[in-house]
Every structure is written in C-alpha cells, then in structure tokens.
Design an enzyme around this catalytic site. Structure first.
Site, PDB file in Angstrom:
ATOM      1  N   GLU A  14      -0.391   4.283  10.959  1.00 27.99           N
ATOM      2  CA  GLU A  14      -1.825   4.422  10.667  1.00 27.99           C
ATOM      3  C   GLU A  14      -2.379   5.753  11.175  1.00 27.99           C
ATOM      4  O   GLU A  14      -3.524   5.841  11.599  1.00 27.99           O
ATOM      5  CB  GLU A  14      -2.639   3.267  11.277  1.00 27.99           C
ATOM      6  CG  GLU A  14      -2.316   1.907  10.690  1.00 27.99           C
ATOM      7  CD  GLU A  14      -2.835   1.721   9.267  1.00 27.99           C
ATOM      8  OE1 GLU A  14      -3.846   2.356   8.913  1.00 27.99           O
ATOM      9  OE2 GLU A  14      -2.209   0.963   8.503  1.00 27.99           O
ATOM     10  N   TRP A  62       8.264   4.625   3.850  1.00 32.18           N
ATOM     11  CA  TRP A  62       7.602   3.874   4.936  1.00 32.18           C
ATOM     12  C   TRP A  62       6.675   2.807   4.393  1.00 32.18           C
ATOM     13  O   TRP A  62       5.661   2.504   4.998  1.00 32.18           O
ATOM     14  CB  TRP A  62       6.802   4.781   5.886  1.00 32.18           C
ATOM     15  CG  TRP A  62       7.532   5.988   6.353  1.00 32.18           C
ATOM     16  CD1 TRP A  62       7.186   7.286   6.131  1.00 32.18           C
ATOM     17  CD2 TRP A  62       8.741   6.014   7.121  1.00 32.18           C
ATOM     18  NE1 TRP A  62       8.093   8.123   6.704  1.00 32.18           N
ATOM     19  CE2 TRP A  62       9.075   7.364   7.310  1.00 32.18           C
ATOM     20  CE3 TRP A  62       9.585   5.036   7.646  1.00 32.18           C
ATOM     21  CZ2 TRP A  62      10.195   7.763   8.014  1.00 32.18           C
ATOM     22  CZ3 TRP A  62      10.707   5.440   8.345  1.00 32.18           C
ATOM     23  CH2 TRP A  62      11.001   6.781   8.518  1.00 32.18           C
ATOM     24  N   PRO A  92       8.020  11.052   1.405  1.00 32.46           N
ATOM     25  CA  PRO A  92       8.932  11.747   2.320  1.00 32.46           C
ATOM     26  C   PRO A  92       8.321  13.047   2.842  1.00 32.46           C
ATOM     27  O   PRO A  92       8.611  13.483   3.950  1.00 32.46           O
ATOM     28  CB  PRO A  92      10.160  12.025   1.445  1.00 32.46           C
ATOM     29  CG  PRO A  92      10.132  10.939   0.416  1.00 32.46           C
ATOM     30  CD  PRO A  92       8.677  10.663   0.151  1.00 32.46           C
ATOM     31  N   ARG A 104       6.671 -13.167  43.016  1.00 30.81           N
ATOM     32  CA  ARG A 104       7.953 -12.487  43.154  1.00 30.81           C
ATOM     33  C   ARG A 104       8.044 -11.785  44.509  1.00 30.81           C
ATOM     34  O   ARG A 104       7.218 -10.943  44.821  1.00 30.81           O
ATOM     35  CB  ARG A 104       8.076 -11.464  42.017  1.00 30.81           C
ATOM     36  CG  ARG A 104       9.289 -10.587  42.099  1.00 30.81           C
ATOM     37  CD  ARG A 104      10.553 -11.389  41.911  1.00 30.81           C
ATOM     38  NE  ARG A 104      11.716 -10.504  41.857  1.00 30.81           N
ATOM     39  CZ  ARG A 104      12.954 -10.948  41.680  1.00 30.81           C
ATOM     40  NH1 ARG A 104      13.172 -12.230  41.532  1.00 30.81           N
ATOM     41  NH2 ARG A 104      13.953 -10.107  41.645  1.00 30.81           N
ATOM     42  N   GLU A 145      -1.816  12.556  17.174  1.00 30.50           N
ATOM     43  CA  GLU A 145      -2.207  13.945  16.950  1.00 30.50           C
ATOM     44  C   GLU A 145      -3.180  14.054  15.778  1.00 30.50           C
ATOM     45  O   GLU A 145      -4.101  14.876  15.797  1.00 30.50           O
ATOM     46  CB  GLU A 145      -0.966  14.800  16.678  1.00 30.50           C
ATOM     47  CG  GLU A 145      -0.011  14.897  17.872  1.00 30.50           C
ATOM     48  CD  GLU A 145       0.659  13.582  18.225  1.00 30.50           C
ATOM     49  OE1 GLU A 145       0.902  12.741  17.333  1.00 30.50           O
ATOM     50  OE2 GLU A 145       0.929  13.368  19.425  1.00 30.50           O
ATOM     51  N   PHE A 192       0.864  -1.178   0.000  1.00 30.47           N
ATOM     52  CA  PHE A 192       0.000   0.000   0.000  1.00 30.47           C
ATOM     53  C   PHE A 192       0.897   1.224   0.000  1.00 30.47           C
ATOM     54  O   PHE A 192       1.584   1.508   0.985  1.00 30.47           O
ATOM     55  CB  PHE A 192      -0.902  -0.024   1.238  1.00 30.47           C
ATOM     56  CG  PHE A 192      -1.933   1.061   1.272  1.00 30.47           C
ATOM     57  CD1 PHE A 192      -3.083   0.975   0.503  1.00 30.47           C
ATOM     58  CD2 PHE A 192      -1.768   2.170   2.096  1.00 30.47           C
ATOM     59  CE1 PHE A 192      -4.052   1.976   0.534  1.00 30.47           C
ATOM     60  CE2 PHE A 192      -2.730   3.179   2.136  1.00 30.47           C
ATOM     61  CZ  PHE A 192      -3.872   3.086   1.357  1.00 30.47           C
ATOM     62  N   GLY A 193       0.962   1.935  -1.135  1.00 33.62           N
ATOM     63  CA  GLY A 193       1.909   3.037  -1.282  1.00 33.62           C
ATOM     64  C   GLY A 193       1.250   4.403  -1.225  1.00 33.62           C
ATOM     65  O   GLY A 193       0.834   4.943  -2.253  1.00 33.62           O
ATOM     66  N   LEU A 194       1.150   4.929  -0.012  1.00 37.52           N
ATOM     67  CA  LEU A 194       0.526   6.239   0.147  1.00 37.52           C
ATOM     68  C   LEU A 194       1.545   7.281   0.631  1.00 37.52           C
ATOM     69  O   LEU A 194       1.730   8.315  -0.015  1.00 37.52           O
ATOM     70  CB  LEU A 194      -0.642   6.129   1.142  1.00 37.52           C
ATOM     71  CG  LEU A 194      -1.398   7.419   1.461  1.00 37.52           C
ATOM     72  CD1 LEU A 194      -2.155   7.910   0.229  1.00 37.52           C
ATOM     73  CD2 LEU A 194      -2.392   7.194   2.612  1.00 37.52           C
ATOM     74  N   GLY A 201       2.609  11.587   5.411  1.00 34.81           N
ATOM     75  CA  GLY A 201       1.666  10.519   5.133  1.00 34.81           C
ATOM     76  C   GLY A 201       0.269  10.820   5.643  1.00 34.81           C
ATOM     77  O   GLY A 201      -0.723  10.291   5.150  1.00 34.81           O
TER      78      GLY A 201
END
Lengths: 388, 250
Positions: free
Chosen positions: A368, A162, A133, A273, A372, A128-130, A136
């Site tokens: 994904e 990415w 640089p 523990r 923010e 998936f090429g979205l 995204g």
C-alpha cells in the site's frame, strides 16, 4: 476537546472485543498457524453472528446494506478486529464481510449488477490490478500495460505483478495506459473478467505471507468492451489514487490492533518469567521496551484516528492518511519485534503468533505504498507547489 | 408483566486482577469493568421473555457509583427498556443492596425479578436471596430453565447431584445459573437506540435506605501461587511421589 470514546463507541468496541475473545481466539487454537480462512460452516456461523450484531459489511455504504457508522468508529472496530494471529491480513477471518473493491460503488448500474452486487453477496471475487513489474507507487509512469481502441472494444496487452487473489478471482480492475503522452491523465480502469481470452495468471509469487500470496498476470490481445470501463477513459488515475488514500487508514488500524495484542501478551508474560532469580518485569531493559511499545501504539492510534476524523468531516486527509500508514506500520513492526525479544525462544515458535506477525508486519512497510512514498506524499503536502 | 433485573458492575472476567499492596482489596485503577456475566444472563432471559410476549417491560437497575451508568447502557443496548441507577459511592454490600432494591421494587411493582446467582468479584451469592426474604417473595435460585404460565413460574434449579424444579407464584425472584441461556451480542441498531432510552438516577436517601456496610473487610490475599510441575523418570517414581509427597494415594 474530548478525547474519550462516545458511549456508543465504547459499546461497539466492547462488543467486537468480546467477539474476538470468545469466537475467534478459541477457534484459532485449532487452526494452522498460517491459516487465513475458516472452514465454511464456521465462517457461516460467525457471519450469522455479525449480521445479528448489525456489523456485517463494514465499509459498505449504508445504501448498499452496510452498517451506518462513521470512519472513526470503523477504525476503532478495525483495531479490535485484528487482535489475533491472522488479524493483520485476515481480520476475524472475514466474518465482518467488507466492501472488497470499493471503487465499484462508482460503477454504472449495469456494471454494479454484474460485478458489485454479486461481490457484496459473496458470490464473486475481484482483484485490484495496478502494480506492474516496472513499479507500483508511481502509477502515472509505471503503467506500461497498453489498451488500444478497436471499434467498441479495447485490446489490452501487458502484465501486472504483486496482485493478490487474482488466481481465485472472477474479475478484476485492470489499469492500463490508453494515452501514451498524457502521463497520469492517460490511464483507464477496465473491469476484466478472469475468463477473458488472453488473461493469464503467469505464476504465484510467494512472499513472507504464507497464506495470501501474490500473483503475476499477463494479458495477450485481451479484448474488453467499452462498457467495462470504470469511470471515464483516461480517468483511471483518480480512481486508483482515491482508493490508495482511503485504504491507508484501515491498513494502519490493523497494525495498531496487532501491536496492542502483542503488548498485552508481553505485559502478561514478563511478570511471570524469571531470569537470574527475578521476574523479567523488574529489569529496566524490559521495562523500557514496554514503555516504548506503549508510546508507539499511542502515537499510531491518535494519528490514525485524526486521519479518520478528518475524512468524516470531509476535510482533506491525504497527508494524515499517509502519516497514519507510515507511523502505524513502522511502530507496529517495532512493537512486534520487541515483544518477540521479550518472549525469547517462545517468541519465534509457531505456537505463538509473534513469528507470523513479524513476517507479515514487515510487508506492511512496503505494501500500500512503502514508507518512503508516504514521506514523499507528506512532503508534497507540506511544500505544495514549490516542491515541483 | 414488568421484569426487574438488578445488575452489578464488576471487573471484566478477562482481567488478571492484582491485590493492593496493603491488602485492603483488589486494585481497580485502570481496570476494564463489565456487567457481571451472571447478570448478563439475567438480562438476556428478561429480553427473551419480552420478545416472546410474556414480559411487557424490562427494567435494569444497579447500585453503585455514577460510573455504573456504562453497564446500564450495555443492558439497554442488549434490549432493556429503561434503567435505574441507585447512586452511591459507599462500598455497597449484599444486605444494603437488597434493601435498596426492595425500596425500588415497592415503587416499580415488578412481577418478576431476575438476579444473577452471584457476582464474579465478591462471589457472595446473597443479594437475590436477601431480597426475596425482605420482600417476602418466593425464590427460585440457580435457574437453568424457567417457564411462565397461569401466574406461576416453574424454575428448574441446578443442585448438587441433579436438577430440581420448583413452582413459584408470581411475583417471584429468580437467580440465574450459567446454563440458563447464552447472552447475545448487542447489535449496532440497539446500541444507537440505547442512548435515547431513559436512565434515571436516584439516591439511597430518596429511597430511605441506609447503605452503611455491616461487614468489614479485614484483609484480601491473592491465592497461593501454584508450584511448577516436575518430570518424573519412571512409573515407580511417580507412584512414590504420589504416595509420599503429594499424599493423594496410599
């Protein structure tokens, strides 16, 4: 309002839980701590089991051979499937199959023959090429890869960053700008074969994930026929956007599953523990970590199930999906971090899964759509038009 | 041929159980419950008999509270045709359960009754044997293989030091050992179908059975905690400790 699982959901969840416990966890003991794939014969054996269970191909529409289950149940399954070391990025090491590039279900019949069906059969892999640089999260502005029409073909120049799995892919979806003046309405989605002249995987980008690295791609005068446009010319943004919204729910579910497993391990460990003559479980500092974990897990789970339920009922769910992604990834990070702390030195050792979860969970707040951007999406839904 | 499979709701084998502070029993609050693993093997065997055309109907039954319906649904999802809950909130014990199942068997007339050899909670390994004694049916316990032909069932039993095969005249009782089969995963279509399969509820009163416990539990204690191991410096020290401390060699 009944918040209990249905009888069927209880049985399905129980079945997947047993699968993880009896098939995946013992197998994982013998794998490299960063493994993301199984030896072929093991994978085939597990796929045969999930086929028998009728759960192979989760996320594939029933008309294409996927199981007929609603998104709430799929989410519950995804929460179970991720409860092991590789669970965040390789739930059950792919034994349940999956839709891969879901937007191919919108493809033309010829495109389906060439790309979708072989992908569903596991014969072809796509990427998936979205992202580029330049960014995204804001595809409307960040996409600078250009596609220019030449007769019945398009000439694509530019690059992507990415992108997972592009070096092993047979094809991919590449989003390119086809109208420089129309912002989000000037982006088109192309299906590009990886052997197209001008298609280059420039480098592997190593990240906190040891196994699923990213790649950088560049396109030089890459010629793609019009027949390989997915959807309409200048209609790429909707395809990308729909995928990004839907993807947030399973993305959240994976984080919740890992958090549940981490908490389960901590609850098991702290009564055993001893420090300064008493079990860790008697220390209030530890107890409060467990309490905060439980609350973190619970809120993530309910927000995510609400998003899935709205999607099932065909109600708008963009805001809820963004909230699920935001809350589950941040809460998942906190839970894994606290559990690591409780386990002390063991928590950072490769023998236990916390260190892998810790690294991979950190990516989840960025992948994904970072936290923010999710807040931005939620704010836009809250404020509506007045926002702009 | 109708096959009756009595099953039990028990604490899931993966749960680390805790004894109640007053030692009256095991703490079952908020604990995951499952079908007893040996009973799952019994269901699997019955379903395989049906798939092979030997059995015509598989009926799962349990004695317990209404919560046990969940385990009966699991059995239906695994392939049983219908289920019966003999509903009671009493602390049912092997003899009472065997009597209740006998009363049900008189109505059902199953030709084969397959039990798990024991439940992983009480570990009694009594119900199947008591049921066989009460009904006068022949029994083949701890089965690792069964073969049905000509109105008989040959049961290969796992016994100390080897295998024993007994041939029983049907109707008969079989209890399953671990190696009889490997239970399948329920499948999605079967889970969806399970809801539509009949699940009848009867009371012990309706069956004319008294489930009052005949055995009283005085105290439940957790197993002694294992001591941490130690490292020894030399073979001599090891031998010395094995001789004088552990007293396992002389």
């Amino acid at each position: 309002m009944d918040l209990n699982l249905t009888e069927e959901q209880t049985l399905i969840v129980g079945m997947v839980r047993r699968f993880v416990r009896e098939e995946i966890l013992p197998l994982e003991l013998g794998l490299d701590p960063d493994a993301s794939e199984l030896p072929a014969e093991e994978k085939d054996r597990l796929v045969a089991l999930t086929r028998e269970m009728g759960l192979y191909g989760l996320g594939i529409p029933p008309e294409y051979g996927g199981p007929e289950i609603d998104l709430v149940t799929q989410t519950l399954i995804a929460v179970e499937m991720s409860q092991h070391r590789a669970g965040l990025y390789a739930p059950c090491y792919g034994a349940f199959g999956g839709a891969g590039l879901a937007q191919l279900f919108e493809a033309t019949e010829a495109q389906k023959e060439r790309y979708l069906y072989p992908t569903l059969k596991g014969e072809k892999r796509g990427f998936f090429g979205l992202s580029e640089p330049s960014g995204g999260s804001d595809p409307a502005r960040a996409i600078q890869t250009r596609a220019v029409r030449e007769g019945d073909d398009w000439i694509i120049n530019g690059g992507k960053l990415w992108i997972s799995g592009a070096d092993k892919a047979d094809y991919g979806l590449v989003f390119a700008r086809t109208d420089p003046d129309r912002g989000r309405n000037g982006v088109t989605c192309f299906i590009v074969d990886a052997d197209t002249p001008g298609f280059h995987v420039r480098r592997i980008v190593h990240t906190l994930r040891a196994a699923h690295y990213a790649t950088e791609l560049s396109f030089e005068d890459m010629r793609v026929p019009s027949a390989n446009i997915l959807g309409k010319v200048n209609g790429g943004f909707a395809i990308a956007n729909d995928r990004l919204t839907r993807q947030r729910i399973p993305y959240a579910a994976g984080c919740i599953g890992v958090a549940i497993k981490a908490q389960e391990m901590a609850l098991d460990y702290v009564p055993q523990r001893e420090t300064f003559g008493a079990p860790l479980s008697t220390r209030q500092g530890i107890q409060w970590m467990l309490v905060d974990n439980d609350i973190d897990i619970r809120q993530s789970l309910w927000i995510t199930l609400e998003a899935a339920s709205r999607a099932d009922q065909k109600q708008p769910f963009r805001k809820e999906a963004a909230m699920a992604k935001l809350v589950a990834t941040e809460a998942g990070g906190r839970v894994v971090d606290r559990c690591m702390q409780m386990f002390g030195g063991l928590g950072v050792a490769k023998e236990l899964p916390f260190e892998r979860w810790f690294r991979e969970m950190r990516i989840r707040r960025i992948g994904e759509g970072p936290s923010e951007v999710q807040r931005h999406v939620i704010a836009r839904e809250l404020l509506g038009a007045s926002f702009r | 041929m109708k096959v009756l499979v009595p099953v039990k709701r028990v604490v899931d084998y993966n749960v680390k159980i805790r004894v109640k502070p007053d030692n009256s029993g095991v703490d079952l609050s908020n604990v995951k419950m499952s079908v007893n693993p040996f009973c799952e093997i019994a269901i699997e065997e019955a379903v395989r008999l049906k798939e092979a055309g030997t059995a015509t109907e598989v009926v799962a039954v349990t004695v317990g509270s209404s919560a046990s319906q969940e385990q009966l649904r699991t059995c239906l999802a695994l392939g049983a045709d219908r289920a019966v809950l003999i509903e009671t909130d009493a602390d049912a014990q092997p003899l009472g359960i065997a009597k209740a199942l006998k009363a049900l068997q008189e109505k059902e007339g199953a030709e084969l009754v397959i039990f798990g050899k024991q439940s992983i909670d009480g570990d009694n390994s009594q119900t199947g044997q008591m049921f066989a004694a009460l009904t006068g049916m022949p029994q083949g316990t701890f089965a690792s293989e069964v073969k049905i032909a000509d109105g008989r069932i040959d049961v290969t039993r796992e016994i100390d030091g080897g295998l024993q095969t007994v041939s029983l005249k049907l109707p008969a009782v079989v209890t399953t050992d671990l190696r009889l089969n490997e239970p399948r995963y329920a499948s999605l279509p079967n889970i969806m179908k399970a809801k539509k399969k009949p699940l009848d509820v009867v009371t012990p009163d309706e069956l004319g059975v008294d489930l009052t416990p005949s055995v009283e539990v005085l105290s439940v204690e957790p197993p002694a905690e294992r001591q941490a191991g130690i490292k020894v410096e030399s073979v001599e020290e090891l031998v010395d400790k094995l001789k004088n401390e552990a007293k396992v060699i002389s």
